[in-house]
Design an enzyme around this catalytic site. Structure first.
Site: not given
Ligand code: ZN
Ligand code: NAD
Length: 341
Positions: A40, A43
């Site tokens: 994440t 990203h």
């Molecule tokens: Zn994580």
């Protein structure tokens, strides 16, 4: 304090000065010791479409952490200053039916630490005391810093009974590898893990007693024959987000097989629903961790012999975060832990 901040709506992160967060009566302040870099975070670092839609700027990122409580809000009685802790990165509301029913992980008003509210790539983190998870002495800070993704793995793996079952894990990223290790620990018979990246498959074999399969080179049909599985795998753990992997899973599961799905496809993908129907498969989507049953289970398993430490392949000082993010982006690492001491 120093923190990794996304100041503007563009790629990159800056290690910069920020004010230490002030805490409310139900919060604690945590001095961060170690943090894990998550997909994440990549990203957000790369500022892809998902990040652009999701992250308000400026934002301090990071949600995988371990540290020490340095300040307690006025209402906080059950924790103490000096306590070593990690914590749940989903901050839930208390109004929904799910939350009031005690199913906190299903609360629709959830906000993510380091996603929608200030995160843990920082010297200090403000966290609701409700989210804090004390660490036993046997779990050091670097393991504490990867409990969030281990929790994803545990939540997924323990969705279905694995004792004596043959398990197919698709995707040997850090979470898939940890899920395979959990399946082995929980008593599965055969645990096969697939990927298309040989580095990741080699890491999987190093971390856990599993059968790595490069699906770019070997067909799962021949793997089943080799292992003597006449009908197929009983349980599938989808940890790649690759539509092709899901398709293979449907193909190679037994009639009545069960799939727990953590991997997030980048875009909508088609599924051969007739196969799902005729095979009478059960598919369960998995998001985050169950609060706090997953946390209990993973701490208990770590204390009873589950060993996933080798999934940490890189340890860097926080100042070298850019190198950490680049290594993670290359796909040729396991977990990368940043040191904030
Ligand atoms: Zn994580
Ligand atoms: P990762 O991207 O590091 O690992 C995914 C792996 O899948 C990679 O090693 C890749 O080579 C492999 N892969 C690609 N195509 C494949 C194929 N056809 N067959 C088998 N493997 C293939 O991801 P991660 O950090 O380990 O996370 C696993 C997945 O879970 C990701 O999709 C991530 O976005 C998702 N995730 C979901 C949640 C949630 O709450 N649902 C939380 C964290 C991560």
């Amino acid at each position: 304090m120093k923190a990794l901040v996304k100041w503007d709506a563009q790629p990159g992160l800056l290690l910069d000065e920020c004010p230490v967060p002030s805490i409310g009566p139900d919060d604690v302040l945590i001095k961060i010791r170690k943090t894990g870099i998550c997909g994440t975070d990549i990203h957000i670092y790369s500022w892809d479409e998902w990040a652009q839609r999701t992250i308000p700027v400026p934002m301090v990122v990071g949600h995988e952490y371990a540290g020490e409580v340095v300040e307690l809000g006025a209402n906080v009685r059950h924790l103490r200053v000096g306590q070593r802790v990690s914590g749940e990165g989903h901050v839930v509301g208390m109004k929904s039916r799910a939350a009031r029913g005690g199913r906190f992980h299903l609360d629709p008003e959830t906000k993510g630490v380091g996603v929608q509210i200030p995160g843990a790539f920082a010297e200090y983190l403000r966290l609701p005391a409700f989210n804090v998870v004390p660490l036993p002495d046997s779990i050091d800070d670097e393991l504490g810093a990867i409990l969030d993704p281990l929790g994803n793995a545990v939540h997924t793996a323990l969705s279905f009974d694995l004792v004596g079952e043959d398990v197919l894990v698709t995707g040997a990223g850090p979470i898939g590898i940890m899920a395979a290790a959990v399946a082995r620990h929980a008593g599965a018979r055969h645990v096969v893990i697939t990927d298309v990246n040989p580095t990741r498959l080699a890491l999987a074999a190093e971390v856990a007693d599993v059968e790595p399969v490069d699906v770019g080179k070997e067909d799962l049909q021949s793997v089943k024959a080799r292992l003597g599985l006449r009908e197929g795998f009983d349980v599938g753990l989808e940890m790649s987000g690759a539509p092709a992997a899901f398709e293979q899973m449907v193909e190679h599961l037994v009639m009545g097989g069960k799939i727990a799905m953590l991997g997030i496809p980048a875009r909508p993908a088609s599924v051969d629903w007739a196969k799902v129907v005729f095979k009478m498969l059960t598919i369960k989507g998995i998001y985050g961790r169950e609060m706090f049953e997953t946390w209990h289970k993973m701490l208990a398993m770590l204390e009873s012999g589950l060993d996933i430490r080798k999934v940490i392949t890189h340890r860097l000082p926080a100042q070298e975060y850019e190198m950490g993010f680049e290594i993670m982006k290359s796909g040729n690492s396991g977990k990368i832990v940043l040191d904030w001491n």
